[in-house]
Design a protein around this motif. Structure first.
Motif, PDB file in Angstrom:
ATOM      1  N   GLU A  61     142.822  97.073 136.323  1.00 12.44           N
ATOM      2  CA  GLU A  61     142.567  96.109 137.390  1.00 12.44           C
ATOM      3  C   GLU A  61     141.079  96.085 137.762  1.00 12.44           C
ATOM      4  O   GLU A  61     140.460  97.120 137.976  1.00 12.44           O
ATOM      5  N   GLY A  62     140.513  94.881 137.789  1.00 11.33           N
ATOM      6  CA  GLY A  62     139.122  94.699 138.167  1.00 11.33           C
ATOM      7  C   GLY A  62     138.114  94.978 137.065  1.00 11.33           C
ATOM      8  O   GLY A  62     136.915  94.866 137.275  1.00 11.33           O
ATOM      9  N   VAL A  63     138.590  95.350 135.887  1.00  9.13           N
ATOM     10  CA  VAL A  63     137.698  95.671 134.770  1.00  9.13           C
ATOM     11  C   VAL A  63     137.727  94.529 133.771  1.00  9.13           C
ATOM     12  O   VAL A  63     138.771  93.939 133.510  1.00  9.13           O
ATOM     13  N   ARG A  64     136.567  94.200 133.248  1.00  6.66           N
ATOM     14  CA  ARG A  64     136.492  93.247 132.141  1.00  6.66           C
ATOM     15  C   ARG A  64     135.554  93.825 131.094  1.00  6.66           C
ATOM     16  O   ARG A  64     134.663  94.618 131.411  1.00  6.66           O
ATOM     17  N   PHE A  65     135.800  93.418 129.849  1.00  6.96           N
ATOM     18  CA  PHE A  65     135.032  93.939 128.729  1.00  6.96           C
ATOM     19  C   PHE A  65     134.405  92.805 127.938  1.00  6.96           C
ATOM     20  O   PHE A  65     135.036  91.774 127.723  1.00  6.96           O
ATOM     21  N   LEU A  66     133.178  93.008 127.487  1.00  8.56           N
ATOM     22  CA  LEU A  66     132.554  92.134 126.499  1.00  8.56           C
ATOM     23  C   LEU A  66     132.811  92.813 125.160  1.00  8.56           C
ATOM     24  O   LEU A  66     132.310  93.924 124.904  1.00  8.56           O
ATOM     25  N   VAL A  67     133.634  92.170 124.339  1.00  9.41           N
ATOM     26  CA  VAL A  67     134.057  92.789 123.084  1.00  9.41           C
ATOM     27  C   VAL A  67     133.951  91.820 121.919  1.00  9.41           C
ATOM     28  O   VAL A  67     133.988  90.604 122.090  1.00  9.41           O
ATOM     29  N   ARG A  68     133.831  92.407 120.750  1.00 11.45           N
ATOM     30  CA  ARG A  68     133.937  91.651 119.510  1.00 11.45           C
ATOM     31  C   ARG A  68     135.397  91.659 119.080  1.00 11.45           C
ATOM     32  O   ARG A  68     136.191  92.485 119.525  1.00 11.45           O
ATOM     33  N   SER A  69     135.703  90.809 118.153  1.00 15.03           N
ATOM     34  CA  SER A  69     137.031  90.753 117.556  1.00 15.03           C
ATOM     35  C   SER A  69     137.310  92.044 116.790  1.00 15.03           C
ATOM     36  O   SER A  69     136.414  92.605 116.155  1.00 15.03           O
ATOM     37  N   THR A  70     138.554  92.475 116.826  1.00 16.22           N
ATOM     38  CA  THR A  70     138.930  93.637 116.014  1.00 16.22           C
ATOM     39  C   THR A  70     138.931  93.284 114.527  1.00 16.22           C
ATOM     40  O   THR A  70     139.139  94.159 113.689  1.00 16.22           O
ATOM     41  N   ASN A  71     138.660  92.022 114.211  1.00 15.11           N
ATOM     42  CA  ASN A  71     138.487  91.610 112.810  1.00 15.11           C
ATOM     43  C   ASN A  71     137.017  91.669 112.383  1.00 15.11           C
ATOM     44  O   ASN A  71     136.690  91.250 111.274  1.00 15.11           O
ATOM     45  N   PHE A  72     136.147  92.174 113.250  1.00 16.85           N
ATOM     46  CA  PHE A  72     134.734  92.351 112.926  1.00 16.85           C
ATOM     47  C   PHE A  72     134.643  93.277 111.720  1.00 16.85           C
ATOM     48  O   PHE A  72     135.180  94.389 111.730  1.00 16.85           O
ATOM     49  N   TRP A 104     130.625  96.214 129.820  1.00 17.94           N
ATOM     50  CA  TRP A 104     131.767  96.248 130.723  1.00 17.94           C
ATOM     51  C   TRP A 104     131.324  95.877 132.115  1.00 17.94           C
ATOM     52  O   TRP A 104     130.141  95.897 132.439  1.00 17.94           O
ATOM     53  N   ASP A 105     132.295  95.542 132.922  1.00 26.04           N
ATOM     54  CA  ASP A 105     132.076  95.237 134.332  1.00 26.04           C
ATOM     55  C   ASP A 105     133.293  95.756 135.076  1.00 26.04           C
ATOM     56  O   ASP A 105     134.425  95.565 134.628  1.00 26.04           O
TER      57      ASP A 105
END
Length: 137
Positions: free
Chosen positions: A25-36, A79-80
């Motif tokens: 809750e309250g967390v967001r992630f900047l992520v690449r695809s797991t297909n990277f 992350w945030d």
């Protein structure tokens, strides 16, 4: 199937912000695809070696913790909403590696590994949908 987008490339490098991560809750992630591709290569290598128990001079390696290293290196970019002792924690690659490779008694490292992998899977699904639309299916 329309081949008009045959030569078009999808860039998996920049990443996508993913919110509403389960159990975060309250967390967001900047992520690449797991297909990277670099992640796929790293995780495939881990999977091959897991049959050999991932033995090192120090003993048997925890597969999930080792996968955390690949997630930190290739998938998680920022992350945030992550906190440490109640205070917002600014993203740092070294801190992300420590978090995603943690084998702690409270399961915090495991929870973050699952969350980052889930977020990367969400990006992979979005890209697959975009690719399917571009192919005219």
């Amino acid at each position: 199937m329309d081949i008009g987008n045959l030569g078009k490339k999808i860039d998996l490098n920049p990443g996508t912000w993913i919110e509403d991560v389960p159990d975060m809750e309250g967390v967001r992630f900047l992520v690449r695809s797991t297909n990277f591709k670099p992640f796929k290569i790293a995780s495939a290598g881990l999977a091959r070696r897991s049959g050999k128990k991932l033995r090192t001079d120090a003993g048997v390696v925890n597969f999930a913790v080792t996968m955390g290293s690949a997630l930190a290196e290739h998938i998680l970019l920022d992350w945030d909403g992550v906190t440490e002792n109640g205070k917002p924690l600014k993203y740092d690659a070294k801190k992300a590696l420590a978090l995603l490779t943690a084998d702690d008694d409270f399961g915090i490292g495991d929870a973050y590994r699952r969350a980052v992998e889930w977020a990367g899977d969400q990006v992979a699904e979005r890209i697959a949908e975009t690719a399917e639309e571009a192919a005219g299916n």
